[in-house]
Design a protein around this motif. Structure first.
Motif, PDB file in Angstrom:
ATOM      1  N   GLY A  10       0.807  -1.207   0.000  1.00  0.00           N
ATOM      2  CA  GLY A  10       0.000   0.000   0.000  1.00  0.00           C
ATOM      3  C   GLY A  10       0.844   1.262   0.000  1.00  0.00           C
ATOM      4  N   GLU A  11       0.186   2.369  -0.220  1.00  0.00           N
ATOM      5  CA  GLU A  11       0.886   3.652  -0.327  1.00  0.00           C
ATOM      6  C   GLU A  11       1.537   4.058   0.996  1.00  0.00           C
ATOM      7  OE1 GLU A  11      -0.771   7.354  -2.460  1.00  0.00           O
ATOM      8  OE2 GLU A  11      -0.878   7.836  -0.327  1.00  0.00           O
ATOM      9  N   THR A  12       2.696   4.691   0.892  1.00  0.00           N
ATOM     10  CA  THR A  12       3.372   5.297   2.034  1.00  0.00           C
ATOM     11  C   THR A  12       3.429   6.818   1.826  1.00  0.00           C
ATOM     12  OG1 THR A  12       5.617   5.290   1.109  1.00  0.00           O
ATOM     13  CG2 THR A  12       4.858   3.248   2.167  1.00  0.00           C
ATOM     14  N   GLU A  13       3.748   7.527   2.897  1.00  0.00           N
ATOM     15  CA  GLU A  13       3.917   8.978   2.767  1.00  0.00           C
ATOM     16  C   GLU A  13       5.036   9.316   1.793  1.00  0.00           C
ATOM     17  OE1 GLU A  13       2.009  11.212   3.899  1.00  0.00           O
ATOM     18  OE2 GLU A  13       0.881  10.325   5.554  1.00  0.00           O
ATOM     19  N   TRP A  14       6.057   8.465   1.757  1.00  0.00           N
ATOM     20  CA  TRP A  14       7.187   8.737   0.859  1.00  0.00           C
ATOM     21  C   TRP A  14       6.820   8.479  -0.594  1.00  0.00           C
ATOM     22  CZ3 TRP A  14      12.795   7.830   2.883  1.00  0.00           C
ATOM     23  CH2 TRP A  14      12.972   8.599   4.045  1.00  0.00           C
ATOM     24  N   ASN A  15       5.904   7.534  -0.855  1.00  0.00           N
ATOM     25  CA  ASN A  15       5.380   7.413  -2.208  1.00  0.00           C
ATOM     26  C   ASN A  15       4.729   8.730  -2.617  1.00  0.00           C
ATOM     27  OD1 ASN A  15       4.216   4.033  -1.658  1.00  0.00           O
ATOM     28  ND2 ASN A  15       6.038   4.658  -2.769  1.00  0.00           N
ATOM     29  N   ALA A  16       3.880   9.245  -1.736  1.00  0.00           N
ATOM     30  CA  ALA A  16       3.149  10.468  -2.042  1.00  0.00           C
ATOM     31  C   ALA A  16       4.092  11.659  -2.234  1.00  0.00           C
ATOM     32  CB  ALA A  16       2.139  10.753  -0.936  1.00  0.00           C
ATOM     33  N   LYS A  17       5.209  11.665  -1.484  1.00  0.00           N
ATOM     34  CA  LYS A  17       6.178  12.761  -1.585  1.00  0.00           C
ATOM     35  C   LYS A  17       7.233  12.515  -2.657  1.00  0.00           C
ATOM     36  CE  LYS A  17       5.683  14.165   3.250  1.00  0.00           C
ATOM     37  NZ  LYS A  17       6.340  14.260   4.584  1.00  0.00           N
ATOM     38  N   ARG A  18       7.128  11.368  -3.333  1.00  0.00           N
ATOM     39  CA  ARG A  18       8.030  11.037  -4.440  1.00  0.00           C
ATOM     40  C   ARG A  18       9.483  10.964  -3.982  1.00  0.00           C
ATOM     41  NH1 ARG A  18       5.801  11.546  -9.439  1.00  0.00           N
ATOM     42  NH2 ARG A  18       7.769  12.194 -10.371  1.00  0.00           N
ATOM     43  N   ARG A  19       9.715  10.220  -2.915  1.00  0.00           N
ATOM     44  CA  ARG A  19      11.073  10.001  -2.416  1.00  0.00           C
ATOM     45  C   ARG A  19      11.443   8.530  -2.509  1.00  0.00           C
ATOM     46  NH1 ARG A  19      13.661  14.195  -0.350  1.00  0.00           N
ATOM     47  NH2 ARG A  19      12.450  16.079   0.056  1.00  0.00           N
ATOM     48  N   PHE A  20      12.719   8.284  -2.821  1.00  0.00           N
ATOM     49  CA  PHE A  20      13.201   6.909  -2.891  1.00  0.00           C
ATOM     50  C   PHE A  20      13.145   6.273  -1.494  1.00  0.00           C
ATOM     51  CE2 PHE A  20      15.375   8.850  -6.544  1.00  0.00           C
ATOM     52  CZ  PHE A  20      15.142   7.899  -7.523  1.00  0.00           C
ATOM     53  N   GLN A  21      12.685   5.038  -1.434  1.00  0.00           N
ATOM     54  CA  GLN A  21      12.599   4.318  -0.162  1.00  0.00           C
ATOM     55  C   GLN A  21      13.605   3.175  -0.077  1.00  0.00           C
ATOM     56  OE1 GLN A  21       8.106   4.411   1.274  1.00  0.00           O
ATOM     57  NE2 GLN A  21       8.238   3.735  -0.847  1.00  0.00           N
ATOM     58  N   GLY A  22      13.644   2.318  -1.092  1.00  0.00           N
ATOM     59  CA  GLY A  22      14.567   1.193  -1.054  1.00  0.00           C
ATOM     60  C   GLY A  22      14.339   0.318   0.156  1.00  0.00           C
ATOM     61  N   HIS A  23      15.392   0.120   0.952  1.00  0.00           N
ATOM     62  CA  HIS A  23      15.315  -0.739   2.129  1.00  0.00           C
ATOM     63  C   HIS A  23      14.933   0.013   3.403  1.00  0.00           C
ATOM     64  CE1 HIS A  23      17.893  -4.306   0.458  1.00  0.00           C
ATOM     65  NE2 HIS A  23      16.853  -4.003  -0.306  1.00  0.00           N
ATOM     66  N   LEU A  24      14.692   1.321   3.323  1.00  0.00           N
ATOM     67  CA  LEU A  24      14.239   2.041   4.508  1.00  0.00           C
ATOM     68  C   LEU A  24      12.871   1.519   4.937  1.00  0.00           C
ATOM     69  CD1 LEU A  24      15.281   5.740   3.812  1.00  0.00           C
ATOM     70  CD2 LEU A  24      16.428   4.051   5.242  1.00  0.00           C
ATOM     71  N   ASP A  25      12.661   1.422   6.249  1.00  0.00           N
ATOM     72  CA  ASP A  25      11.461   0.772   6.773  1.00  0.00           C
ATOM     73  C   ASP A  25      10.343   1.782   6.996  1.00  0.00           C
ATOM     74  OD1 ASP A  25      10.474  -1.714   7.166  1.00  0.00           O
ATOM     75  OD2 ASP A  25      11.170  -1.938   9.228  1.00  0.00           O
ATOM     76  N   VAL A  26       9.743   2.228   5.913  1.00  0.00           N
ATOM     77  CA  VAL A  26       8.711   3.254   5.944  1.00  0.00           C
ATOM     78  C   VAL A  26       7.343   2.595   6.127  1.00  0.00           C
ATOM     79  CG1 VAL A  26       7.703   5.176   4.672  1.00  0.00           C
ATOM     80  CG2 VAL A  26      10.137   4.649   4.413  1.00  0.00           C
ATOM     81  N   PRO A  27       6.507   3.081   7.045  1.00  0.00           N
ATOM     82  CA  PRO A  27       5.185   2.471   7.258  1.00  0.00           C
ATOM     83  C   PRO A  27       4.176   2.925   6.207  1.00  0.00           C
ATOM     84  CG  PRO A  27       5.442   4.334   8.728  1.00  0.00           C
ATOM     85  CD  PRO A  27       6.774   4.175   8.019  1.00  0.00           C
ATOM     86  N   LEU A  28       3.036   2.261   6.177  1.00  0.00           N
ATOM     87  CA  LEU A  28       1.940   2.690   5.316  1.00  0.00           C
ATOM     88  C   LEU A  28       1.363   4.012   5.801  1.00  0.00           C
ATOM     89  CD1 LEU A  28      -0.125  -0.591   4.732  1.00  0.00           C
ATOM     90  CD2 LEU A  28       1.661   0.391   3.285  1.00  0.00           C
ATOM     91  N   SER A  29       0.887   4.793   4.866  1.00  0.00           N
ATOM     92  CA  SER A  29       0.134   6.000   5.190  1.00  0.00           C
ATOM     93  C   SER A  29      -1.315   5.607   5.493  1.00  0.00           C
ATOM     94  CB  SER A  29       0.156   6.954   4.001  1.00  0.00           C
ATOM     95  OG  SER A  29      -0.581   6.391   2.923  1.00  0.00           O
TER      96      SER A  29
END
Length: 209
Positions: A10-29
């Motif tokens: 599912g979408e994350t805040e970083w998807n919405a902000k158009r930032r690379f995530q890679g292996h960073l452990d970003v939660p769902l928005s």
């Protein structure tokens, strides 16, 4: 025969902000959490039987898979082999910031996007190799794989034997379903996100992984 249902998280805040995530452990928005539950509702009503539920060990994939485990009564197995491409030093950057800081990488990637490693990270070829290792280790049956956009593009390149940059042109929405048979390499569907079509805000950028 193995039928894999490849599901993008599912979408994350970083998807919405158009930032690379890679292996960073970003939660769902909040939007991503809603997408995950819509997906779970759809599969609960599908009457399909699944033999396994597997996810990337990154939080955004696990949080997408957990509602599936609950409604389908499946044990959730996680694996680092299903992680997104390791973007190395690009993690947290926007595309514009990455281009400004790493112009040599950008030029190499333009010439050979499949084999060029991210600064301190992986290439798509590296990602495809570990995905292939994971798929070869799966037992026969129908399996749900909750993973990432780059992984799904790699799977499609392997399945369709795509040349050049064709693998980059697939649009992989958050929580969309792509179904592939292995080892016959038959593609049954790509990027099915019908469970989100009643939402006005379901589209999110997938180009930054």
């Amino acid at each position: 025969m193995k039928e894999v249902w490849l599901i993008r998280h599912g979408e994350t805040e970083w998807n919405a902000k158009r930032r690379f995530q890679g292996h960073l452990d970003v939660p769902l928005s909040p939007v991503g959490i809603g997408q995950a539950f819509r997906l779970a509702q759809r599969l609960a009503k599908s009457r399909q039987a699944f033999d396994g539920l597997h996810a990337s060990d990154l939080r955004r994939a696990r949080e997408t898979a957990e509602p599936l485990a609950a409604v389908l009564g499946l044990t959730l197995n996680t694996s680092p082999l299903l992680r997104e491409i390791d973007v190395g030093a690009l993690a947290g950057l926007s595309r514009e910031e990455a281009e400004a800081r790493y112009p040599e990488f950008v030029q190499r990637a333009l010439r050979d996007p499949w084999n060029t490693s991210r600064p301190g990270g992986e290439s798509m070829a590296d990602l495809a190799k570990r995905l292939k290792d994971f798929l070869e280790g799966l037992p026969p049956g129908r399996h749900l794989l909750v993973t990432h956009g780059g992984v799904i593009r790699a799977a499609l390149k392997l399945a369709l034997d795509l040349e050049g940059e064709a693998w980059r042109r697939f649009h992989i929405p958050n929580t969309s379903i792509t179904r592939i048979l292995f080892p016959s390499l038959e593609v049954l569907c790509v990027s099915d996100a019908g469970h989100l079509e009643t939402w006005s805000d379901w589209l999110s950028d997938e180009s930054l992984q």
